[in-house]
Motif scaffolding. Sequence first.
Motif, PDB file in Angstrom:
ATOM      1  N   ASP A 129     -30.804  33.800-166.001  1.00 40.63           N
ATOM      2  CA  ASP A 129     -31.759  32.697-166.091  1.00 40.63           C
ATOM      3  C   ASP A 129     -31.030  31.360-166.138  1.00 40.63           C
ATOM      4  N   ASP A 133     -31.634  28.169-163.747  1.00 42.83           N
ATOM      5  CA  ASP A 133     -31.905  26.836-164.291  1.00 42.83           C
ATOM      6  C   ASP A 133     -31.079  25.758-163.597  1.00 42.83           C
ATOM      7  N   ARG A 148     -38.465  32.035-158.964  1.00 39.90           N
ATOM      8  CA  ARG A 148     -37.443  32.695-159.784  1.00 39.90           C
ATOM      9  C   ARG A 148     -37.488  34.211-159.595  1.00 39.90           C
ATOM     10  N   LYS A 152     -34.490  36.631-157.932  1.00 39.35           N
ATOM     11  CA  LYS A 152     -33.943  37.840-158.573  1.00 39.35           C
ATOM     12  C   LYS A 152     -34.051  39.043-157.642  1.00 39.35           C
TER      13      LYS A 152
END
Length: 167
Positions: A129, A133, A148, A152
């Motif tokens: 994460d 960011d 996001r 992934k």
Amino acid sequence: MPEYTFRVNGEQVTVDVPGDVRLLWVLRDILGITGPKYGCGINVCKACTSHINGKAVNPCAIPVEDLRPADEVTTIEGLAATAGQGLHPMQRAWLDHDVAQCGYCQPGQIMAAVALVRRVAAEGREITDADLDELRNICRCGTYFRIREAIKAGAEHMSRSSRPLSG
């Protein structure tokens, strides 16, 4: 006017423009490559994110005179070819996670994500994460959660497609 030669999406190109013309305008207006979008023109929104020699850059901030003949510019139009597939695994993840709403920022988002995933993989680790960011691409529609999740999933697909087959 001076000529500048470099590679775009696997092809050598030569353009005859003033050296201070930004790469974004060369791509869009001279070469007709419209994937990198004009958003701000000042290296903030990142809608134009592309790759030069595999690193994420913002063509709105790069004068064409900074490019060398061996430099490889990859835009969203050439991304799939870097994976040898019809769609790059990150593009597939974008579709699978239904990321796009208006779609304007998506080419830049995808190009930034691919560069990030490649960098993290080169460091020998999984994406976190905190890595996500670091991305500063602006999405006016606010689909950040899906972006996001797609990154992934795309990272997983990219690592699977780069692993040697066992057997």
